[in-house]
Design an enzyme around this catalytic site. Structure first.
Site, PDB file in Angstrom:
ATOM      1  N   GLN A 195       1.116  10.189  19.959  1.00  0.00           N
ATOM      2  CA  GLN A 195       0.133  10.418  19.454  1.00  0.00           C
ATOM      3  C   GLN A 195      -1.080   9.386  19.659  1.00  0.00           C
ATOM      4  O   GLN A 195      -2.359   9.805  19.801  1.00  0.00           O
ATOM      5  CB  GLN A 195       0.122  10.782  17.999  1.00  0.00           C
ATOM      6  N   GLY A 222       4.068   4.173   7.138  1.00  0.00           N
ATOM      7  CA  GLY A 222       4.688   5.265   6.370  1.00  0.00           C
ATOM      8  C   GLY A 222       4.051   6.096   5.460  1.00  0.00           C
ATOM      9  O   GLY A 222       4.244   6.592   4.439  1.00  0.00           O
ATOM     10  N   ARG A 257      -1.757   8.419   1.816  1.00  0.00           N
ATOM     11  CA  ARG A 257      -2.701   7.748   2.678  1.00  0.00           C
ATOM     12  C   ARG A 257      -4.111   7.422   2.239  1.00  0.00           C
ATOM     13  O   ARG A 257      -4.572   8.224   1.284  1.00  0.00           O
ATOM     14  CB  ARG A 257      -2.762   8.343   4.063  1.00  0.00           C
TER      15      ARG A 257
END
Length: 324
Positions: A195, A222, A257
């Protein structure tokens, strides 16, 4: 006193342990009255004082097959829930197991912890541009790299700008979380490396057509749980758990995130409208909640392989990613 189990050493012991609610559930504490509130941190004790070996076996579910016999445990009243939640969140930020030895007698030097400590650490407004430089890369020899730093955080995020910035054309943007195993080592367990490469190539093509692109490379291994905890999750996946359940058993979120920091990086670059490369509608929503206008979601899926097919299916079926 709270002592993170993973960073304790020597003959440190504790009469009790603070654990996440999900880890407590796997230890069969969830039905006890003091642990019955959903998603509430759990304070517990065993028949004997926890030494470090016993504490680590309780804290790390990746060791459950190796040391299956634990307990019995008893949940205790928790009168400091907000501080407990703050402690578990700071453990996640530090990339260690969300488990603490507790010394209720105060035998060691106490550490003051306030709920505001977490909010102060996570204040994206304190992020600033540290420096810029030209960085020729394989996909684009005229790329520029911009480094960002916060006084409260040792992680240094970067943006790679490909093409000439223009307010007339929203840039093609990829928010990419650091992945040592995929980006550097070529792991086949995820799709991160392919990606990343495909995003840079797409931005280079965009620049050739008169547009531009921005890669936000976020230091949040992660998806925000840290490298070591990600590898612990991999170990649980080898035992048959999918990526969502592995994180849950570790007492960690599947999605942690830092979207406020990503939005702050774009703001410092003078970008308020983007075309976002993602298969995850939740990522679009998260950035828009932070004030970023996403004018287009650009699909960014790649072929699977025998090692990551189940991982990608889990992202599709359990996390809502728009994948075939």
């Amino acid at each position: 006193m709270l002592q993170p189990v993973e960073t304790a050493f020597g003959d440190v012991t504790g009469e009790a342990m603070l654990l996440s609610a999900t880890r407590a559930a796997t230890l069969k504490l969830a039905n006890q009255i003091e642990a019955a509130v959903p998603r509430q941190p759990v304070l517990m004790r065993a028949a004997e004082t926890f030494d470090l070996g016993a504490a680590l076996a309780v804290a790390d579910p990746a060791l459950d097959l190796q040391r299956p016999l634990k307990g019995p445990f008893k949940a205790l009243p928790l009168a400091w829930e907000e501080q407990a939640r703050a402690a578990l969140e700071l453990a996640r930020i530090a990339g260690v197991l969300p488990a603490f030895l507790v010394d209720p007698q105060g035998a060691a030097e106490p550490v003051s912890l306030e709920v505001e400590d977490v909010a102060h650490f996570a204040d994206a407004a304190r992020l600033q541009v540290a420096t810029r430089a030209r960085l020729p890369v394989a996909a684009a020899e005229d790329a520029q790299i911009v480094a960002f730093r916060s006084p409260d955080d040792t992680r240094e995020h970067v943006a790679l700008v490909i093409g000439t910035a223009s307010t007339d054309h929203p840039p093609l943007v990829r928010l990419h979380s650091e992945c040592l195993t995929g980006d550097i080592l070529g792991s086949l367990k995820c799709d991160c490396g392919p990606q990343l490469d495909a995003a840079l190539q797409a931005m280079a093509r965009e620049a050739e057509a008169g547009g531009w692109g921005v890669l936000l490379y976020m230091r949040q291994e992660g998806r925000g749980i840290g490298l070591v905890n990600k590898l612990r999750a991999y170990r649980l996946q080898d035992q048959g758990f999918d990526t969502v359940d592995a994180n849950t058993r570790l007492g960690l979120p599947d999605e942690a995130r830092d979207f406020p920091t990503a939005a702050r990086m774009l703001d410092l670059l003078g970008v308020d409208t983007i075309r976002l490369m993602t298969n995850n509608p939740a990522k679009v929503e998260a950035l828009e909640c932070e004030g970023v206008t996403v004018s287009e979601r650009v699909p960014h899926s790649l072929p699977d392989n025998p090692h990551n097919a189940h991982y990608l299916a889990t992202k599709r079926d359990r996390a809502g990613h728009l994948l075939p």
